[in-house]
Design a protein around this motif. Structure first.
Motif, PDB file in Angstrom:
ATOM      1  N   GLY A 160       0.840  -1.204   0.000  1.00 56.98           N
ATOM      2  CA  GLY A 160       0.000   0.000   0.000  1.00 56.98           C
ATOM      3  C   GLY A 160       0.868   1.243   0.000  1.00 56.98           C
ATOM      4  O   GLY A 160       2.090   1.187   0.209  1.00 56.98           O
ATOM      5  N   ALA A 161       0.203   2.379  -0.226  1.00 53.86           N
ATOM      6  CA  ALA A 161       0.934   3.648  -0.214  1.00 53.86           C
ATOM      7  C   ALA A 161       1.331   4.020   1.207  1.00 53.86           C
ATOM      8  O   ALA A 161       2.359   4.664   1.434  1.00 53.86           O
ATOM      9  N   GLN A 162       0.515   3.601   2.147  1.00 54.30           N
ATOM     10  CA  GLN A 162       0.735   3.995   3.543  1.00 54.30           C
ATOM     11  C   GLN A 162       2.119   3.572   4.034  1.00 54.30           C
ATOM     12  O   GLN A 162       2.798   4.323   4.727  1.00 54.30           O
TER      13      GLN A 162
ATOM     14  N   ALA B   8      -4.875  17.415   4.807  1.00 52.52           N
ATOM     15  CA  ALA B   8      -4.081  16.337   4.222  1.00 52.52           C
ATOM     16  C   ALA B   8      -4.468  14.993   4.802  1.00 52.52           C
ATOM     17  O   ALA B   8      -4.994  14.913   5.915  1.00 52.52           O
ATOM     18  N   TYR B   9      -4.184  13.971   4.031  1.00 54.99           N
ATOM     19  CA  TYR B   9      -4.240  12.597   4.530  1.00 54.99           C
ATOM     20  C   TYR B   9      -3.248  12.548   5.704  1.00 54.99           C
ATOM     21  O   TYR B   9      -2.078  12.923   5.562  1.00 54.99           O
ATOM     22  N   GLN B  10      -3.733  12.139   6.851  1.00 50.89           N
ATOM     23  CA  GLN B  10      -3.049  12.462   8.109  1.00 50.89           C
ATOM     24  C   GLN B  10      -1.581  12.024   8.176  1.00 50.89           C
ATOM     25  O   GLN B  10      -0.733  12.747   8.706  1.00 50.89           O
TER      26      GLN B  10
ATOM     27  N   LEU C 143      -5.250  -5.184  -3.192  1.00 48.04           N
ATOM     28  CA  LEU C 143      -3.932  -5.736  -3.534  1.00 48.04           C
ATOM     29  C   LEU C 143      -2.854  -5.213  -2.591  1.00 48.04           C
ATOM     30  O   LEU C 143      -1.842  -5.863  -2.372  1.00 48.04           O
ATOM     31  N   ARG C 144      -3.051  -4.002  -2.073  1.00 48.11           N
ATOM     32  CA  ARG C 144      -2.072  -3.347  -1.212  1.00 48.11           C
ATOM     33  C   ARG C 144      -0.713  -3.243  -1.922  1.00 48.11           C
ATOM     34  O   ARG C 144       0.327  -3.599  -1.370  1.00 48.11           O
ATOM     35  N   VAL C 145      -0.721  -2.758  -3.157  1.00 52.01           N
ATOM     36  CA  VAL C 145       0.548  -2.578  -3.876  1.00 52.01           C
ATOM     37  C   VAL C 145       0.731  -1.101  -4.216  1.00 52.01           C
ATOM     38  O   VAL C 145      -0.071  -0.510  -4.941  1.00 52.01           O
TER      39      VAL C 145
ATOM     40  N   CYS D   6       5.899  13.935  -3.146  1.00 52.75           N
ATOM     41  CA  CYS D   6       4.593  14.163  -3.768  1.00 52.75           C
ATOM     42  C   CYS D   6       3.778  12.874  -3.738  1.00 52.75           C
ATOM     43  O   CYS D   6       4.138  11.876  -4.380  1.00 52.75           O
ATOM     44  N   ASP D   7       2.698  12.914  -2.977  1.00 49.46           N
ATOM     45  CA  ASP D   7       1.771  11.788  -2.925  1.00 49.46           C
ATOM     46  C   ASP D   7       0.878  11.897  -4.160  1.00 49.46           C
ATOM     47  O   ASP D   7       0.043  12.796  -4.259  1.00 49.46           O
ATOM     48  N   GLU D   8       1.087  10.977  -5.103  1.00 51.38           N
ATOM     49  CA  GLU D   8       0.382  11.049  -6.395  1.00 51.38           C
ATOM     50  C   GLU D   8      -0.540   9.844  -6.559  1.00 51.38           C
ATOM     51  O   GLU D   8      -0.745   9.339  -7.665  1.00 51.38           O
ATOM     52  N   VAL D   9      -1.091   9.389  -5.427  1.00 50.13           N
ATOM     53  CA  VAL D   9      -1.868   8.144  -5.482  1.00 50.13           C
ATOM     54  C   VAL D   9      -3.154   8.265  -6.290  1.00 50.13           C
ATOM     55  O   VAL D   9      -3.726   7.250  -6.690  1.00 50.13           O
ATOM     56  N   TYR D  10      -3.606   9.511  -6.535  1.00 49.25           N
ATOM     57  CA  TYR D  10      -4.844   9.664  -7.331  1.00 49.25           C
ATOM     58  C   TYR D  10      -4.565   9.961  -8.800  1.00 49.25           C
ATOM     59  O   TYR D  10      -5.455  10.332  -9.556  1.00 49.25           O
ATOM     60  N   ARG D  11      -3.318   9.818  -9.214  1.00 43.59           N
ATOM     61  CA  ARG D  11      -2.979  10.042 -10.622  1.00 43.59           C
ATOM     62  C   ARG D  11      -3.620   9.013 -11.538  1.00 43.59           C
ATOM     63  O   ARG D  11      -3.989   7.941 -11.116  1.00 43.59           O
TER      64      ARG D  11
ATOM     65  N   HIS E  14      -5.489  15.917  -5.026  1.00 45.42           N
ATOM     66  CA  HIS E  14      -5.488  16.052  -3.578  1.00 45.42           C
ATOM     67  C   HIS E  14      -6.688  15.394  -2.890  1.00 45.42           C
ATOM     68  O   HIS E  14      -7.821  15.517  -3.342  1.00 45.42           O
ATOM     69  N   ASN E  15      -6.358  14.729  -1.804  1.00 41.48           N
ATOM     70  CA  ASN E  15      -7.365  14.206  -0.882  1.00 41.48           C
ATOM     71  C   ASN E  15      -7.436  15.174   0.288  1.00 41.48           C
ATOM     72  O   ASN E  15      -6.424  15.372   0.951  1.00 41.48           O
ATOM     73  N   PRO E  16      -8.558  15.824   0.558  1.00 35.00           N
ATOM     74  CA  PRO E  16      -9.895  15.536   0.050  1.00 35.00           C
ATOM     75  C   PRO E  16     -10.439  16.479  -1.020  1.00 35.00           C
ATOM     76  O   PRO E  16     -11.563  16.278  -1.469  1.00 35.00           O
TER      77      PRO E  16
ATOM     78  N   GLY F  39       4.745   3.170   2.256  1.00 39.26           N
ATOM     79  CA  GLY F  39       5.732   4.020   1.588  1.00 39.26           C
ATOM     80  C   GLY F  39       5.881   5.364   2.284  1.00 39.26           C
ATOM     81  O   GLY F  39       6.988   5.886   2.430  1.00 39.26           O
ATOM     82  N   ILE F  40       4.753   5.935   2.736  1.00 37.54           N
ATOM     83  CA  ILE F  40       4.810   7.221   3.451  1.00 37.54           C
ATOM     84  C   ILE F  40       5.593   7.038   4.747  1.00 37.54           C
ATOM     85  O   ILE F  40       6.518   7.799   5.058  1.00 37.54           O
ATOM     86  N   PHE F  41       5.245   5.996   5.485  1.00 33.26           N
ATOM     87  CA  PHE F  41       5.861   5.790   6.798  1.00 33.26           C
ATOM     88  C   PHE F  41       7.375   5.566   6.660  1.00 33.26           C
ATOM     89  O   PHE F  41       8.172   6.159   7.389  1.00 33.26           O
TER      90      PHE F  41
HETATM   91  C1  PLP Z   1      -3.503  10.799  -0.209  1.00 27.71           C
HETATM   92  C2  PLP Z   1      -3.412   9.370   0.220  1.00 27.71           C
HETATM   93  N1  PLP Z   1      -2.204   8.806   0.362  1.00 27.71           N
HETATM   94  C3  PLP Z   1      -2.058   7.534   0.759  1.00 27.71           C
HETATM   95  C4  PLP Z   1      -3.156   6.744   1.020  1.00 27.71           C
HETATM   96  C5  PLP Z   1      -2.958   5.318   1.470  1.00 27.71           C
HETATM   97  O1  PLP Z   1      -3.201   4.449   0.414  1.00 27.71           O
HETATM   98  P1  PLP Z   1      -3.176   2.870   0.590  1.00 27.71           P
HETATM   99  O2  PLP Z   1      -4.551   2.474   0.994  1.00 27.71           O
HETATM  100  O3  PLP Z   1      -2.812   2.340  -0.720  1.00 27.71           O
HETATM  101  O4  PLP Z   1      -2.156   2.538   1.634  1.00 27.71           O
HETATM  102  C6  PLP Z   1      -4.428   7.274   0.879  1.00 27.71           C
HETATM  103  C7  PLP Z   1      -5.621   6.454   1.167  1.00 27.71           C
HETATM  104  O5  PLP Z   1      -6.715   6.943   1.344  1.00 27.71           O
HETATM  105  C8  PLP Z   1      -4.564   8.626   0.470  1.00 27.71           C
HETATM  106  O6  PLP Z   1      -5.756   9.190   0.298  1.00 27.71           O
END
Ligand code: PLP
Length: 387
Positions: free
Chosen positions: A87-89, A112-114, A241-243, A191-196, A163-165, A91-93
């Motif tokens: 998952g992206a999470q 921001a996504y916390q 998938l958590r990828v 840059c969190d680009e997960v919504y690209r 951007h989320n949200p 990667g952030i951590f």
């Molecule tokens: C901006 C942003 N980054 C990261 C994530 C985490 O994504 P993932 O569920 O793939 O770990 C989210 C999930 O809502 C998100 O909105």
């Protein structure tokens, strides 16, 4: 390190699997493993291949084939520039922990996504917020405000686009200006680009969606100290998938992140990485389906928010599957969302989970049930005398 609760995830933990009519989700419509494998020209062979996936450990940075497929999404990335994550999470951590030290100065987009600011803050970094602003044209970013926040000793600028949200999206000129600002003081840009991947949302009433190629470049493609975060969870609709992945040109940072990952997942789940490869082979199809769905749902939303302009400020998202409208009603948006979930079984996400005490809520446009669920919201609000 101690870290506060993740308010958004706690809220979803409470409601997501007990509320039938989800109207706030950020992940687009999903598919089953079977449907994914049926995208392959020989589905039977694909099924057999998947069932033969080994269940031993995988490679720390992801399979070479997966990293190659991910690198192919970029202009200037090679497979070795990519590290895959659960998952992206994750990667952030991992990235925040490797990039930052206590006392560092960080600027983060807000809301921001916390985890994008909370990991840094919990490590003892000083985080300044670059606040997006409500304008007559929806949510916007002010580059001058960013310039005023960035200091000589700023270690990293953390942004999320789309951007989320809010659905705000940096354009190419803003991306270039952001990287130029960072370069001046030697800061990293995360840059969190997960919504690209979905392209800009077509304007109201326009027939065809903008093609995805018109998106601003990935930050890692255009800035030496840029780190781009991507994932299959959102635009591709495959969060199960958590990828996810990070891409970055800096070998030392990548090495540090890989080593840090040895304390987290160690490696990805091999079945997930195998399916991720199939998904990326058919990425354009998956993205096109979700892009078209969002455009259809936005047309429904355009009519809804036009009917109820006295109750809501629409804030139509520039890109991506989520938006952040404002309610003109009195009272707490948190109470509104909780009562709505309890009485009508419809789930919206209140701004309070983003630490914002203003009457905004998140709405998701990427699901096939959108029109039905919006109709339920409208019927409930009408019954309550709120419309
Ligand atoms: C901006 C942003 N980054 C990261 C994530 C985490 O994504 P993932 O569920 O793939 O770990 C989210 C999930 O809502 C998100 O909105």
């Amino acid at each position: 390190m101690r870290i506060p609760s993740f308010d958004l995830e706690v809220f979803f933990g409470k409601y997501e699997f007990s509320t039938p009519y989800l109207l706030a989700q950020s992940d687009c419509e999903s598919v089953s493993i079977d449907a994914l494998l049926r995208l392959e020209p020989d589905a039977e062979a694909a099924r057999r291949e998947f069932l033969n996936t080994g269940l031993g450990y995988g490679e720390n940075n992801g399979t070479p084939a997966l990293r190659k497929a991910v690198a192919g999404l970029f202009e200037n990335m090679k497979p070795e520039d990519v590290v895959s994550f659960t998952g992206a999470q994750e990667g952030i951590f991992a990235c925040m922990n490797v990039l930052l030290e206590p006392g560092d100065h960080v600027v983060c987009m807000f809301p921001a996504y916390q985890s994008l600011y909370e990991v840094a803050r919990s490590m003892g970094c000083h985080v300044d917020f670059w606040s997006l602003r409500q304008t007559e044209n929806g949510w916007q970013a002010d580059m001058d405000e960013l310039a005023a926040l960035v200091r000589k000793d700023t270690k990293a600028i953390i942004v999320n686009s789309p951007h989320n949200p809010t659905g705000f999206t940096l354009n190419s000129a803003q991306t270039a200006a952001l990287c130029a600002l960072a370069e001046k003081c030697g800061a990293w840009v995360f840059c969190d680009e997960v919504y690209r991947g979905l392209g800009a949302n077509a304007a109201a009433g326009a027939a065809a969606p903008e093609p995805a190629e018109k998106e601003a470049p990935w930050v890692a493609d255009v800035y030496e100290k840029g780190v781009s975060l991507g994932v299959l969870s959102k635009a591709y609709g495959l969060p199960g998938l958590r990828v996810g992945w990070l891409a970055c040109k800096d070998a030392a940072l990548r090495e540090g992140i890989s080593r840090y990952k040895n304390y987290l997942s160690i490696c990805g789940a091999t079945p997930a990485e195998a399916l991720a490869l199939v998904a990326l082979r058919h990425g354009l199809e998956l993205l096109a389906a979700n892009r078209n769905l969002i455009q259809r749902n936005l047309a429904v939303a355009d009519a809804f928010f036009a009917r109820h302009a006295e109750t809501f400020i629409y804030n139509r998202p520039m890109a991506g599957p989520i938006g952040f409208p404002r309610m003109r009603l009195q009272g707490s948006v948190g109470d509104f969302c909780e009562t709505l979930a309890r009485e009508a079984g419809v789930l919206l996400l209140p701004a309070t989970v983003y630490g914002l005490d203003e009457p905004y809520f998140r709405i998701g446009y990427g699901r096939a049930s959108f029109a039905d669920n919006l109709a339920r919201l409208e019927a409930w609000m009408t019954r309550k005398g709120l419309l």
